[in-house]
Design an enzyme around this catalytic site. Sequence first.
Site, PDB file in Angstrom:
ATOM      1  N   ASP A 162      47.001  48.558  76.672  1.00 18.73           N
ATOM      2  CA  ASP A 162      47.392  49.965  76.640  1.00 18.73           C
ATOM      3  C   ASP A 162      46.546  50.693  75.597  1.00 18.73           C
ATOM      4  O   ASP A 162      45.846  50.059  74.806  1.00 18.73           O
ATOM      5  CB  ASP A 162      48.893  50.008  76.274  1.00 18.73           C
ATOM      6  CG  ASP A 162      49.453  51.412  76.345  1.00 18.73           C
ATOM      7  OD1 ASP A 162      48.906  52.229  77.099  1.00 18.73           O
ATOM      8  OD2 ASP A 162      50.435  51.685  75.636  1.00 18.73           O
ATOM      9  N   GLU A 182      41.940  53.981  75.970  1.00 19.12           N
ATOM     10  CA  GLU A 182      41.033  55.066  76.422  1.00 19.12           C
ATOM     11  C   GLU A 182      39.782  55.176  75.539  1.00 19.12           C
ATOM     12  O   GLU A 182      38.764  55.561  76.074  1.00 19.12           O
ATOM     13  CB  GLU A 182      41.801  56.394  76.459  1.00 19.12           C
ATOM     14  CG  GLU A 182      42.818  56.479  77.580  1.00 19.12           C
ATOM     15  CD  GLU A 182      44.038  55.557  77.379  1.00 19.12           C
ATOM     16  OE1 GLU A 182      44.370  55.283  76.214  1.00 19.12           O
ATOM     17  OE2 GLU A 182      44.616  55.104  78.380  1.00 19.12           O
ATOM     18  N   ASP A 224      51.827  57.512  81.431  1.00 26.47           N
ATOM     19  CA  ASP A 224      53.110  58.072  80.971  1.00 26.47           C
ATOM     20  C   ASP A 224      53.573  59.260  81.817  1.00 26.47           C
ATOM     21  O   ASP A 224      53.363  60.422  81.460  1.00 26.47           O
ATOM     22  CB  ASP A 224      52.986  58.495  79.508  1.00 26.47           C
ATOM     23  CG  ASP A 224      52.729  57.302  78.605  1.00 26.47           C
ATOM     24  OD1 ASP A 224      52.960  56.156  79.051  1.00 26.47           O
ATOM     25  OD2 ASP A 224      52.301  57.527  77.460  1.00 26.47           O
TER      26      ASP A 224
HETATM   27  C1  GLC Z   1      52.046  54.216  75.712  1.00 22.71           C
HETATM   28  C2  GLC Z   1      52.120  53.520  77.071  1.00 22.71           C
HETATM   29  C3  GLC Z   1      53.533  53.110  77.362  1.00 22.71           C
HETATM   30  C4  GLC Z   1      54.048  52.225  76.233  1.00 22.71           C
HETATM   31  C5  GLC Z   1      53.935  52.940  74.891  1.00 22.71           C
HETATM   32  C6  GLC Z   1      54.314  52.054  73.714  1.00 22.71           C
HETATM   33  O1  GLC Z   1      52.709  55.424  75.767  1.00 22.71           O
HETATM   34  O2  GLC Z   1      51.572  54.289  78.091  1.00 22.71           O
HETATM   35  O3  GLC Z   1      53.596  52.449  78.592  1.00 22.71           O
HETATM   36  O4  GLC Z   1      55.366  51.875  76.459  1.00 22.71           O
HETATM   37  O5  GLC Z   1      52.602  53.394  74.691  1.00 22.71           O
HETATM   38  O6  GLC Z   1      53.545  50.906  73.663  1.00 22.71           O
END
Ligand code: GLC
Length: 804
Positions: free
Chosen positions: A406, A409, A484
Amino acid sequence: MITNTELEQKGNAFPSNVVSFRKDVDTLYFTTENDVALQITILRDGLLRFRYSTTGMFAKDFSYAITKHASIGYNQLDIEEKEDNYSITTTKIICEVSKKGLRVKIYDRADGTLINEDELGFHWEESYEFGGDIVKMSKVSHDGESYFGLGDKPGHLNLKGKRFENWVTDSYAYGKDTDPIYKTIPFYTGLHNKKAYGIFFDNTFRSYFDFAQERRFVTSFWAQGGEMNYYFIYGPKMTDVVEYYTDLTGKPDLPPLWALGFHQCKWSYYPESKVKEITSKFRELQIPCDAIYLDIDYMEGFRCFTWNKEYFPDPKRMVKELEADGFKTVAIIDPGIKIDKNYWVYKEGLENDYFCKRADGPYIKGKVWPGECYFPDFTNPKVREWWSGLFKELIEDIGVKGIWNDMNEPAVMEVPNKTFPHDVRHDYDANPCSHRKAHNIYGMQMARATYHGVKKFSHPKRPFVITRAAYSGTQRYTSTWTGDNIANWEHLWIANVQVQRLAMSGFSFAGSDIGGFAEQPHGELFTRWIQLATFHPFFRVHSSGDHGDQEPWTFDEDITDIVRKFIELRYQLLPYLYTAFWDYTEKGVPLIKSLVMFDQEDVNTHYRIDEFIFGDSILACPVIEPNAKGRRMYVPRENWYNYWTDELVKGGKEMWVDADIDSMPVFIKEGTIIPKYPVQQYVSEKKIEEITLEVYYKKGKEDSQFFEDAHDGYDYTKGRFCLRSFKLTGRKNQLIIQQHKEGSFESDCKNFKLKIHGLPFEIKTIQLDNETKSLEHLQVNGCLTMIIDENFSELDFNGENGEN
Ligand code: GLC
């Protein structure tokens, strides 16, 4: 904003007249008076690569997107010099390159249709700020031309009339018109005159696509640096375009079957007792589930590759116990490494100089969940190798089965551009560059390093990885989700569009956060979302946890029952989905197909959004409005059986379909044979000795396939699979089903339970492999049912007058 559409714009420069031409095997070289060079490489009969240089010289050829396994080779290549142009002929296309301005026109060889034509063609503007050029291409947009693709864009499926930017961006709570978001897939499919072609602009700088928005008859694309380097892919079928593109940028390996089951996630389930409470509840309520996720709170102060020992005192034991109960554990790993001199990952990164630096030397420091972090340069092969090695403990020792990447980017908090500054330096596999060039592939390279680590330490089992950021080709390494989103009806629409669009952009193993990540859905929205996602390749509930719970039992009992019913349906359809996945890994056939991809010749499909085909023969259409008792939808041409009622409907028209909250419009293409497993609480719970074949009668012929193997491991690559090809032939008074088996895998399945839908005649005789069977073998309860040996070759049902 840069545009390439101002003819008079002072900065634009154009190629002048061709002064030299040469051919070297599969590549043609053109140069102009003003030193513009064009290289055209013929990769396949319908696949050409165009590279332009404004200096007469080309930089080293390097791409993260293109796989070395791409199929290359053509049958014919003839070049003819004409008065105004050079004409290149292959078996599929004729490509003309004008002597003035290097403008390109591409025709269908068979019928002469003009497929794609440069408007201004290649042109450029010098980039005084950074050096190099802003490279631009403009093409004619024909009347009635439609455009599809570009990865995860959340708006209408048909891109016509819109402009887009490609710059991988953390986009919490994005909306229909947010652009750009998490992924950069600079590949689109154009469709006009019923013929489809693709353009893949393999340039990792920030890029733009304008589909006849600024000027009605012009489609253009451009990038803030690098080369004008694009692939032209001729179909003429849309599915062929995507298959060729996927072949070029890579296909994934088969995932373990459990990865296609249901996954439950939240930010975050902790401590261990909470995780166990959730998993036990699934078993108690008999709701199938295969994976449970650990979000960032499992770590010690959000330090990757550590555990919070207060919440998870003995992770190895916990993961083992979960596994014994049929749950695979998936854990999150982000790229930011906390600056902490007592933290081993940080120390190793620092000692080996693995973190990204600013142009003048200091490390790039950015705030993410753990506070100030440094970031590994995943574009350096040594760093990727180190990163892969870090997974040893999590995967090999503790037994975690999947990794969730995650914030790659890369996302940086509290800075206006949400990411690194432009001057950050990257190795780019020994092609040193700035973040302007590496930004869009950073997340992909992280996922690649993760994949190799998980794969190595999972061996002999298969890896499972999921990523948020991606560039073209990322599908080789990992699955993905759409980031998200929000718990509202609009986002249900968006999820449907995004997963379809990703599939037509070569990235099929995708899903959305079911129910919405931000905010909380009510039971109805949650149910409708589960229904849609039952037909998405990746099937996971996830939520931010700030706004309440989002487990299948959070709402009322009726909702729980409906959700269970759909998750059970998913588990029944696993052999069908796995077969489609195998087809995707072999040929690049998208796992789900928008209607336009199913029937591009029917113009009614060109602007349809909600309906899609799951695999090859299941038509699904989610209900995306509150309080609905059904909906209107377009049923594509062909005849379809309503999955719930067996009613046969003739497609090619819009119709109302009943679908109260416990249902959703689902249809099966006539002639299809669908393999189904019994419901299991998790993959491999049961030894499956009887598989149901749902046979949908058709007057005519239809082929279906069913692929099986060990559902994990690599034996299938050595021939240990079982591929069954079924041929159905239906006549007025006869139904024949033939089976052909390939591969050496011994399936557990001993018998097939055949369920025959829509048979229009009364059965008088049954022949099974030339033996006459008594009618007692048939049972009638709703539809005709019969148990037969899984090894059958031919089954023949006859009515009154035999074979009419
Ligand atoms: C980001 C991700 C989400 C995750 C969060 C905490 O917002 O997109 O899926 O739960 O980070 O790690």
